[in-house]
Design a protein around this motif. Structure first.
Motif, mmCIF file in Angstrom:
data_model
loop_
_atom_site.group_PDB
_atom_site.id
_atom_site.type_symbol
_atom_site.label_atom_id
_atom_site.label_comp_id
_atom_site.label_asym_id
_atom_site.label_seq_id
_atom_site.Cartn_x
_atom_site.Cartn_y
_atom_site.Cartn_z
ATOM 1 N N GLU A 102 0.816 -1.215 0.000
ATOM 2 C CA GLU A 102 0.000 0.000 0.000
ATOM 3 C C GLU A 102 0.848 1.262 0.000
ATOM 4 O O GLU A 102 0.518 2.244 -0.677
ATOM 5 N N ASN A 151 0.706 3.938 -3.067
ATOM 6 C CA ASN A 151 0.209 5.270 -2.758
ATOM 7 C C ASN A 151 1.074 6.377 -3.363
ATOM 8 O O ASN A 151 0.601 7.500 -3.563
ATOM 9 N N ALA A 187 -0.403 8.139 -6.266
ATOM 10 C CA ALA A 187 -1.555 9.015 -6.064
ATOM 11 C C ALA A 187 -1.151 10.485 -6.069
ATOM 12 O O ALA A 187 -2.018 11.362 -6.172
ATOM 13 N N PHE A 205 -10.645 11.961 -8.333
ATOM 14 C CA PHE A 205 -10.113 10.732 -7.746
ATOM 15 C C PHE A 205 -9.580 10.989 -6.334
ATOM 16 O O PHE A 205 -9.846 10.217 -5.403
ATOM 17 N N THR A 206 -8.841 12.080 -6.168
ATOM 18 C CA THR A 206 -8.235 12.398 -4.878
ATOM 19 C C THR A 206 -9.284 12.648 -3.808
ATOM 20 O O THR A 206 -9.171 12.152 -2.675
ATOM 21 N N ARG A 249 -11.365 9.258 -3.199
ATOM 22 C CA ARG A 249 -10.527 8.303 -2.462
ATOM 23 C C ARG A 249 -10.292 8.785 -1.036
ATOM 24 O O ARG A 249 -10.333 8.001 -0.078
ATOM 25 N N VAL A 282 -10.676 6.619 2.405
ATOM 26 C CA VAL A 282 -9.497 6.128 3.141
ATOM 27 C C VAL A 282 -8.915 7.162 4.098
ATOM 28 O O VAL A 282 -8.075 6.832 4.938
#
Length: 213
Positions: free
Chosen positions: A40, A44, A47, A154-155, A158, A162
């Motif tokens: 992860e 990440n 991102a 997306f940011t 997401r 999360v």
């Protein structure tokens, strides 16, 4: 594109590759950050707008180094403009807003230098000096807006699930949606100003090159 331009494009791609590889290695072997475990932590990294803009710049630069005559593809034109504009925004926003918020050392500082300073400088200079010209127009500018908008959506989506936001100015938990959208609007204005300037300048440089020939 001239031979020197192809070499410059290859060096640009190499800087990007080195910066991303080092950053991935530092992240994989580190212990700080939002995600405590791999893979992860490593995933990440992608991102971040910085990494994505470097990928756009490096990928299109390497394509030009291998195939300098590539120019007729609308998708490539859009990706090329995105690479130059996004890496310019990355450099400007980092040095104007974010540079004082990190505490880096060792290989982390090397990756930071490559991705936030070296890549923006060589990427923008390469476009100014070697082009190739004629790859941008207002239609391409319109398409180039799609990527930053998709990244923002997306940011935020997401992040809502999360709880992670890659930059302080898009942290909804800290600032709320109103302030974050205002921050993004300011960045969007910068992006559009650079896009308009690049398109206008490209046309002038293209005419100048044609006259000199």
């Amino acid at each position: 594109m001239t031979k020197v331009g192809r070499v410059w494009a290859a060096i640009t791609g190499l800087i990007v590759v080195c910066g991303i590889v080092i950053q991935l290695a530092v992240t994989a072997n580190g212990s700080e950050g939002f995600f405590p475990d791999n893979p992860e932590r490593v995933f990440n990294v992608f991102a971040f707008f910085t990494i994505q803009s470097n990928l756009l710049l490096g990928g299109t630069a390497l394509m030009l180094a291998v195939q300098p005559g590539r120019s007729g593809d609308e998708l490539f034109k859009t990706l090329r403009l995105n690479g130059v504009l996004c890496i310019a925004v990355t450099g400007i926003v980092y040095h104007a807003v974010l540079a004082g918020t990190d505490d880096l050392h060792g290989w982390g500082s090397v990756a930071n230098l490559l991705l936030h300073t070296a890549a923006p400088v060589v990427g923008v200079l390469g476009w100014l000096l070697f082009g190739p010209r004629g790859l941008t127009d207002w239609r391409v500018v319109g398409w180039s807006i799609v990527y930053p908008v998709l990244w923002l959506v997306f940011t935020l989506v997401r992040g809502a699930f999360v709880g992670f936001y890659p930059y302080p100015f898009v942290n909804v938990d800290e600032h709320g949606y109103g302030r974050v959208l205002l921050n993004c609007l300011l960045v969007a204005v910068l992006f559009l100003a650079l896009a308009a300037g690049a398109t206008t300048l490209d046309g002038r440089l293209r005419r100048k090159t044609t006259v000199e020939r």
